[in-house]
Design a protein around this motif. Sequence first.
Motif, PDB file in Angstrom:
ATOM      1  N   TYR A   1      61.795 -26.419 -38.454  1.00 14.23           N
ATOM      2  CA  TYR A   1      61.980 -26.841 -40.053  1.00 14.23           C
ATOM      3  C   TYR A   1      62.130 -28.442 -40.066  1.00 14.23           C
ATOM      4  N   VAL A   2      61.869 -28.812 -41.037  1.00 22.12           N
ATOM      5  CA  VAL A   2      62.119 -30.279 -41.532  1.00 22.12           C
ATOM      6  C   VAL A   2      62.434 -30.144 -43.199  1.00 22.12           C
ATOM      7  N   THR A   3      63.099 -31.197 -43.692  1.00 20.96           N
ATOM      8  CA  THR A   3      63.559 -31.142 -44.957  1.00 20.96           C
ATOM      9  C   THR A   3      62.953 -32.690 -45.787  1.00 20.96           C
ATOM     10  N   GLN A   4      62.635 -32.557 -47.056  1.00 22.06           N
ATOM     11  CA  GLN A   4      62.482 -33.521 -47.528  1.00 22.06           C
ATOM     12  C   GLN A   4      63.578 -34.623 -47.903  1.00 22.06           C
ATOM     13  N   THR A   5      63.269 -35.838 -47.845  1.00 22.38           N
ATOM     14  CA  THR A   5      64.598 -36.898 -47.318  1.00 22.38           C
ATOM     15  C   THR A   5      65.615 -36.664 -48.650  1.00 22.38           C
ATOM     16  N   THR A   6      65.150 -36.216 -49.880  1.00 18.24           N
ATOM     17  CA  THR A   6      65.986 -36.834 -50.997  1.00 18.24           C
ATOM     18  C   THR A   6      66.658 -35.700 -51.841  1.00 18.24           C
ATOM     19  N   LEU A   7      66.899 -34.480 -50.703  1.00 17.52           N
ATOM     20  CA  LEU A   7      67.570 -33.372 -51.413  1.00 17.52           C
ATOM     21  C   LEU A   7      68.995 -33.103 -51.482  1.00 17.52           C
TER      22      LEU A   7
ATOM     23  N   VAL B   1      71.660 -43.303 -63.249  1.00 12.25           N
ATOM     24  CA  VAL B   1      70.646 -44.162 -63.680  1.00 12.25           C
ATOM     25  C   VAL B   1      69.438 -43.643 -62.972  1.00 12.25           C
ATOM     26  N   GLY B   2      68.623 -43.354 -63.494  1.00 11.94           N
ATOM     27  CA  GLY B   2      67.356 -42.798 -62.665  1.00 11.94           C
ATOM     28  C   GLY B   2      66.377 -42.415 -63.402  1.00 11.94           C
ATOM     29  N   ALA B   3      65.102 -42.110 -62.788  1.00 16.96           N
ATOM     30  CA  ALA B   3      63.975 -41.606 -63.752  1.00 16.96           C
ATOM     31  C   ALA B   3      64.036 -39.984 -63.504  1.00 16.96           C
ATOM     32  N   PRO B   4      63.252 -39.533 -64.357  1.00 19.28           N
ATOM     33  CA  PRO B   4      63.328 -37.810 -64.626  1.00 19.28           C
ATOM     34  C   PRO B   4      62.591 -37.432 -63.224  1.00 19.28           C
ATOM     35  N   ASN B   5      61.398 -38.150 -62.873  1.00 20.60           N
ATOM     36  CA  ASN B   5      60.723 -37.907 -61.689  1.00 20.60           C
ATOM     37  C   ASN B   5      61.126 -38.179 -60.541  1.00 20.60           C
ATOM     38  N   SER B   6      62.594 -38.717 -60.426  1.00 23.61           N
ATOM     39  CA  SER B   6      62.986 -39.179 -59.192  1.00 23.61           C
ATOM     40  C   SER B   6      64.158 -37.799 -58.590  1.00 23.61           C
ATOM     41  N   SER B   7      63.688 -37.529 -57.469  1.00 22.80           N
ATOM     42  CA  SER B   7      64.438 -36.292 -56.860  1.00 22.80           C
ATOM     43  C   SER B   7      65.691 -36.693 -56.571  1.00 22.80           C
ATOM     44  N   ASN B   8      66.123 -37.737 -55.932  1.00 20.79           N
ATOM     45  CA  ASN B   8      67.339 -37.963 -55.404  1.00 20.79           C
ATOM     46  C   ASN B   8      68.101 -38.602 -56.690  1.00 20.79           C
ATOM     47  N   SER B   9      67.529 -38.828 -57.616  1.00 19.06           N
ATOM     48  CA  SER B   9      68.745 -39.285 -58.977  1.00 19.06           C
ATOM     49  C   SER B   9      68.879 -37.852 -59.565  1.00 19.06           C
ATOM     50  N   LYS B  10      68.017 -36.814 -59.909  1.00 17.34           N
ATOM     51  CA  LYS B  10      68.330 -35.666 -60.292  1.00 17.34           C
ATOM     52  C   LYS B  10      69.418 -34.815 -59.432  1.00 17.34           C
TER      53      LYS B  10
ATOM     54  N   SER C   1      65.884 -45.401 -56.566  1.00 16.63           N
ATOM     55  CA  SER C   1      64.850 -46.451 -56.940  1.00 16.63           C
ATOM     56  C   SER C   1      65.427 -47.288 -58.359  1.00 16.63           C
ATOM     57  N   ALA C   2      66.523 -47.146 -58.584  1.00 17.70           N
ATOM     58  CA  ALA C   2      67.125 -47.810 -59.710  1.00 17.70           C
ATOM     59  C   ALA C   2      67.955 -49.220 -59.482  1.00 17.70           C
TER      60      ALA C   2
END
Length: 346
Positions: free
Chosen positions: A174-180, A231-240, A284-285
């Motif tokens: 397994y590997v993972t997305q970096t922003t989970l 602070v972040g965008a709605p399509n930013s995984s790490n921000s959510k 990203s902010a």
Amino acid sequence: MTSPAIKPPLTIRLCGPRGFCAGVDRAIQIVVLALKAYGAPVYVRHEIVHNRYVVEGLEAKGAVFVEELDEIPAEHRAQPVVFSAHGVPKSVPEDAVARNLFYLDATCPLVSKVHKQAMRHQRLGRHVILIGHAGHPEVIGTMGQLPEGSVSLVETVEDASIWEPPVDPAHLGYVTQTTLSVDDTAGVIARLQERFPALTAPAADSICYATTNRQEAVKQAAPGCDLFITVGAPNSSNSKRLVEVALKAGATHSILVQRASELNWDEIETLGPIRTLGLSAGASAPEVIVDEIISAFKERFEATVDLAITAEENEHFLVNRELRGLDLTVADMAFVNGDHAPPPRV
């Protein structure tokens, strides 16, 4: 003569680390340096990072954002096209070569590391499980490093409980997305390991240092906060993920905003008295937007800022070899760090 209204007291817990990570900083530098080296337009496939403020600022300097390479006019094929920090499938640079395009890859080195981990699993005969969010550009890019059918996406513990491997369970990696979310991902991995004891982990943690550091700072700051703002965008995984982490760590309310102008003060008033505010920013902010938020609260509150710092970050990633002979001016560096004003939205 009426006396001025007394502002209610407010403590702002400002998280550190927050905001730009080394991968985002590198990606923005690549676009700015490409504009200096080759002139406008410089094309960028997909948002270079998930932040409209950054994107609009780069557009004002001459960057043109496209979703696919076929949107680049034939007369501009000598101009560079930059691939975003999230990474791209192997088919994208192959398409660029076929179109005789000059490209600069701004993929975050930590995302590239995940690509290599996934390819190593596959090379050693393992079916790859990618833990991540469907449709995210990083997930699309990682899955696109491998032959079709050699990687499966698992998003949640529930998915991990029902997923059936297409190969012998003794040959899984397994590997993972970096922003989970670090904690949520640990739950998914634990469930997979429970079902498939021979599951092979990557050689190093896939979740990047910046994601982990920002989540740890939020965990420290969030308990007791009446409101937590990321602070972040709605399509930013790490921000959510920071919004979710704040709630789980004890914040009463947690919201995501892109700019101070998005703050809905009527809605905030309905939350009850705000005595302690938590504040962080996704990777990203830019810091200038954090300053905007603080100023907006200081207009309405007698606010003091307390720092909640859990780590120091000194990482720096080199830009592409083609750009390393160029120097960023003081003004360029200010722009890269977010100290600019994009044109107002129409």
